[in-house]
Design a protein around this motif. Structure first.
Motif, PDB file in Angstrom:
ATOM      1  N   TYR A   1      63.213  49.547  67.705  1.00  0.00           N
ATOM      2  CA  TYR A   1      62.588  49.808  66.404  1.00  0.00           C
ATOM      3  C   TYR A   1      62.696  48.618  65.468  1.00  0.00           C
ATOM      4  CZ  TYR A   1      61.041  52.540  62.379  1.00  0.00           C
ATOM      5  OH  TYR A   1      60.337  53.021  61.295  1.00  0.00           O
ATOM      6  N   LEU A   2      63.831  47.933  65.537  1.00  0.00           N
ATOM      7  CA  LEU A   2      64.060  46.843  64.600  1.00  0.00           C
ATOM      8  C   LEU A   2      63.078  45.695  64.828  1.00  0.00           C
ATOM      9  CD1 LEU A   2      66.017  46.367  62.280  1.00  0.00           C
ATOM     10  CD2 LEU A   2      67.360  44.919  63.833  1.00  0.00           C
ATOM     11  N   LEU A   3      62.959  45.291  66.085  1.00  0.00           N
ATOM     12  CA  LEU A   3      62.053  44.170  66.373  1.00  0.00           C
ATOM     13  C   LEU A   3      60.596  44.570  66.109  1.00  0.00           C
ATOM     14  CD1 LEU A   3      61.673  41.289  67.250  1.00  0.00           C
ATOM     15  CD2 LEU A   3      61.715  42.018  69.635  1.00  0.00           C
ATOM     16  N   ALA A   4      60.250  45.807  66.465  1.00  0.00           N
ATOM     17  CA  ALA A   4      58.877  46.264  66.197  1.00  0.00           C
ATOM     18  C   ALA A   4      58.607  46.228  64.689  1.00  0.00           C
ATOM     19  CB  ALA A   4      58.657  47.666  66.751  1.00  0.00           C
ATOM     20  N   SER A   5      59.597  46.636  63.906  1.00  0.00           N
ATOM     21  CA  SER A   5      59.425  46.607  62.450  1.00  0.00           C
ATOM     22  C   SER A   5      59.312  45.170  61.958  1.00  0.00           C
ATOM     23  CB  SER A   5      60.606  47.268  61.731  1.00  0.00           C
ATOM     24  OG  SER A   5      60.692  48.614  62.095  1.00  0.00           O
ATOM     25  N   ALA A   6      60.100  44.276  62.551  1.00  0.00           N
ATOM     26  CA  ALA A   6      60.044  42.864  62.142  1.00  0.00           C
ATOM     27  C   ALA A   6      58.654  42.307  62.430  1.00  0.00           C
ATOM     28  CB  ALA A   6      61.113  42.062  62.868  1.00  0.00           C
ATOM     29  N   LEU A   7      58.107  42.650  63.598  1.00  0.00           N
ATOM     30  CA  LEU A   7      56.767  42.164  63.947  1.00  0.00           C
ATOM     31  C   LEU A   7      55.722  42.728  62.982  1.00  0.00           C
ATOM     32  CD1 LEU A   7      57.107  42.520  67.809  1.00  0.00           C
ATOM     33  CD2 LEU A   7      56.849  40.359  66.569  1.00  0.00           C
ATOM     34  N   ALA A   8      55.865  44.005  62.669  1.00  0.00           N
ATOM     35  CA  ALA A   8      54.930  44.623  61.721  1.00  0.00           C
ATOM     36  C   ALA A   8      55.059  43.946  60.364  1.00  0.00           C
ATOM     37  CB  ALA A   8      55.212  46.119  61.595  1.00  0.00           C
ATOM     38  N   PHE A   9      56.279  43.599  60.004  1.00  0.00           N
ATOM     39  CA  PHE A   9      56.506  42.933  58.724  1.00  0.00           C
ATOM     40  C   PHE A   9      55.777  41.582  58.692  1.00  0.00           C
ATOM     41  CE2 PHE A   9      58.895  40.101  55.918  1.00  0.00           C
ATOM     42  CZ  PHE A   9      58.808  40.821  54.735  1.00  0.00           C
ATOM     43  N   VAL A  10      55.885  40.829  59.780  1.00  0.00           N
ATOM     44  CA  VAL A  10      55.200  39.536  59.836  1.00  0.00           C
ATOM     45  C   VAL A  10      53.683  39.757  59.743  1.00  0.00           C
ATOM     46  CG1 VAL A  10      54.738  37.489  61.239  1.00  0.00           C
ATOM     47  CG2 VAL A  10      57.048  38.435  61.149  1.00  0.00           C
ATOM     48  N   PHE A  11      53.201  40.749  60.465  1.00  0.00           N
ATOM     49  CA  PHE A  11      51.760  41.024  60.449  1.00  0.00           C
ATOM     50  C   PHE A  11      51.276  41.378  59.038  1.00  0.00           C
ATOM     51  CE2 PHE A  11      48.281  44.146  60.708  1.00  0.00           C
ATOM     52  CZ  PHE A  11      47.320  43.374  61.344  1.00  0.00           C
ATOM     53  N   PHE A  12      51.983  42.272  58.361  1.00  0.00           N
ATOM     54  CA  PHE A  12      51.531  42.653  57.020  1.00  0.00           C
ATOM     55  C   PHE A  12      51.758  41.530  56.009  1.00  0.00           C
ATOM     56  CE2 PHE A  12      51.475  46.920  58.889  1.00  0.00           C
ATOM     57  CZ  PHE A  12      50.205  47.295  58.483  1.00  0.00           C
ATOM     58  N   SER A  13      52.766  40.690  56.246  1.00  0.00           N
ATOM     59  CA  SER A  13      52.942  39.526  55.365  1.00  0.00           C
ATOM     60  C   SER A  13      51.758  38.585  55.489  1.00  0.00           C
ATOM     61  CB  SER A  13      54.204  38.733  55.723  1.00  0.00           C
ATOM     62  OG  SER A  13      55.320  39.547  55.691  1.00  0.00           O
TER      63      SER A  13
END
Ligand code: TRP
Length: 481
Positions: A307-319
């Motif tokens: 979950y953590l890495l998936a959230s980090a990737l989503a964070f980069v995408f939305f950034s």
């Protein structure tokens, strides 16, 4: 006229600011998906052709007009036409257009910031719920994020051209490039990612038809900030000695490179998660893809990455998407700001507050048009459909008026403004100078292929094509039921 304070400090400053304007969420998601659905590599070739053959000459026309008149679109159209009332009206249209686009684009930027905050707070799982987007855009938190976005825009625009717009772009654009490359590199390591590349890159010429051709042209035109008054305004901030042909080519090249690279992230990500995707079933709506489809993709990564890495990737995408959006938003709001400042001789802070206040009020109305206020949700009816205020602004100003503005620019520059004026602007910076201002090597002159082509294309076939696009859009959107 602009005070000398309103100038980009260098070529790279201008290029990054204009590229910041041009690169938006359409580059990240809209373009790659359109390419994948409409013939892959064949669409890409068509797109590149339109960028060079139609958009680059238009970009030169807008920049030249801005730099020669040192004015916002209203002042520029007035000066270039010798004060004609008709052209003043066209100038007014090229101010109303960016204002209206700013209103709905603010709302999209606000949603992106909201999603960014939710992912940061660990809420990726909730975003993946199909009902979430509808609830989010009708929730009270939207207004909090709206206040934040408005605050950011005011901060950048009050600081001025060099210390605000240019500095923000110089910081944010490199961040965007790095994030994009990083995300693409990660996505390409996923199983089945190459399947996506195949759909994205393999040319299928049988898919090309009139609609696809029109789609590729519109995508190129919208992506490059044409017809929005932005390039006229930014042209008025360019230094005297800068070569327009070199600078414009850099802007078009950067925007296109970002769009092409985004396809290496977006499309493989879709196919890595859903290997059996039929490209034709992908949504045409960039907003739908970003806010409903991509959260699902990141959630689907959880079993592989946690979950953590998936959230980090989503964070980069939305950034990425947020940076792309806010730099575009700033550029488009600068157009009415610059106009108000020049035409009424007010100072920058006053103009910024007045314009941003008006944009924010419009954005509130738009934000209420997704169900919260019935009168705004069922705002008008045309083409056999009921449309919200938000939809109306997108349909009228983004999709319909922009090509009309492009057409008007051609007519103004070629037939009203003297041809010699354009030639002179295209010639600047083609000779080595002693001037300390210009450290860049000389660029192409008014005899270059691009300059000669620009004159012909602006006079004949670009206006003809834009006129056709405008007519077809009016017919399809508003008349045909
Ligand atoms: N490329 C932008 C996008 O993808 C479109 C755009 C260009 C834009 N310039 C803009 C949008 C200025 C808003 C403001 O979204």
């Amino acid at each position: 006229m602009n005070s000398s304070g309103d100038r980009f400090s260098s070529k790279i400053g201008f290029v990054l600011a204009a590229a910041g304007s041009a690169v938006g969420i359409g580059n990240l998601v809209g373009f790659p998906v359109a390419a994948t659905k409409n013939g892959g590599g064949a669409f890409l070739l068509l797109y590149l052709f339109f960028v060079v053959a139609i958009c680059l000459p238009l970009m030169l026309a807008e920049l030249a007009l801005g730099r020669a008149t040192r004015s916002n679109p209203l002042g520029a159209y007035t000066q270039a036409s010798g004060g004609s009332v008709v052209w003043r009206a066209a100038g007014a249209l090229s101010l109303i257009t960016p204002f209206m686009i700013a209103v709905f684009y603010t709302v999209i930027t606000v949603w992106l910031l909201g999603y960014l905050a939710i992912v940061l707070g660990g809420g990726l799982a909730s975003l993946a719920d199909p009902a979430y987007f509808g609830e989010f855009i009708n929730g009270a938190s939207v207004f909090l994020f709206l206040a934040l976005v408005i605050g950011l825009v005011v901060l950048v625009l009050k600081a001025g051209v060099q210390d605000g717009i240019e500095r923000a772009s110089r910081t944010l654009m490199p961040v965007l490039f790095v994030m994009l490359l990083g995300l693409a590199a990660f996505v390409l390591t996923l199983p089945n990612a190459l399947q996506g590349l195949k759909f994205y890159l393999t040319p299928d010429f049988s898919r090309l038809n009139l609609q696809v051709v029109n789609g590729a042209l519109s995508q190129a035109f919208f992506s490059l900030s044409l017809g929005m008054g932005i390039l006229v305004t930014y042209g008025s901030y360019m230094r005297e000695r800068e070569n327009l042909q070199t600078s414009a080519s850099w802007v078009a090249g950067t925007d296109t490179a970002v769009a092409l690279t985004a396809g290496l992230m977006t499309i493989p990500a879709i196919f890595a998660i859903y290997p059996d995707t039929n490209p034709q079933t992908l949504s045409d709506s960039t907003v739908g893809l970003i806010f409903s489809f991509f959260p699902k993709i990141f959630m689907a990564l959880v079993p592989t990455t946690g979950y953590l890495l998936a959230s980090a990737l989503a964070f980069v995408f939305f950034s990425l998407a947020f940076i792309a959006a806010i730099t575009s938003l700033v550029s488009i709001i600068e157009v009415p700001v610059s106009a108000l400042k020049n035409e009424t001789r007010s100072n920058r802070p006053t103009s910024v507050l007045l314009v941003v206040g008006a944009v924010a009020s419009g954005a509130v109305l738009c934000a209420l048009s997704f169900g919260q206020t019935a009168a705004l949700t069922e705002f008008v009816q045309y083409g056999g459909q009921t449309k919200s205020l938000f939809d109306l602004l997108v349909d009228v100003f983004y999709e319909t008026i922009l090509p009309l503005n492009g057409l008007l620019i051609c007519l103004l520059v070629v037939w009203r403004w003297k041809r010699a004026n354009l030639t002179q602007q295209l010639q600047i910076g083609s000779q080595p100078t002693q001037s300390q201002e210009s450290t860049s090597p000389p660029g192409p002159g008014s005899n270059s292929f691009l300059a000669r082509y620009t004159h012909h294309a602006l006079a004949w076939w670009i206006p003809a094509i834009l006129g056709l696009v405008f007519t077809l859009t009016v017919y399809n959107k508003f008349l045909a039921a």
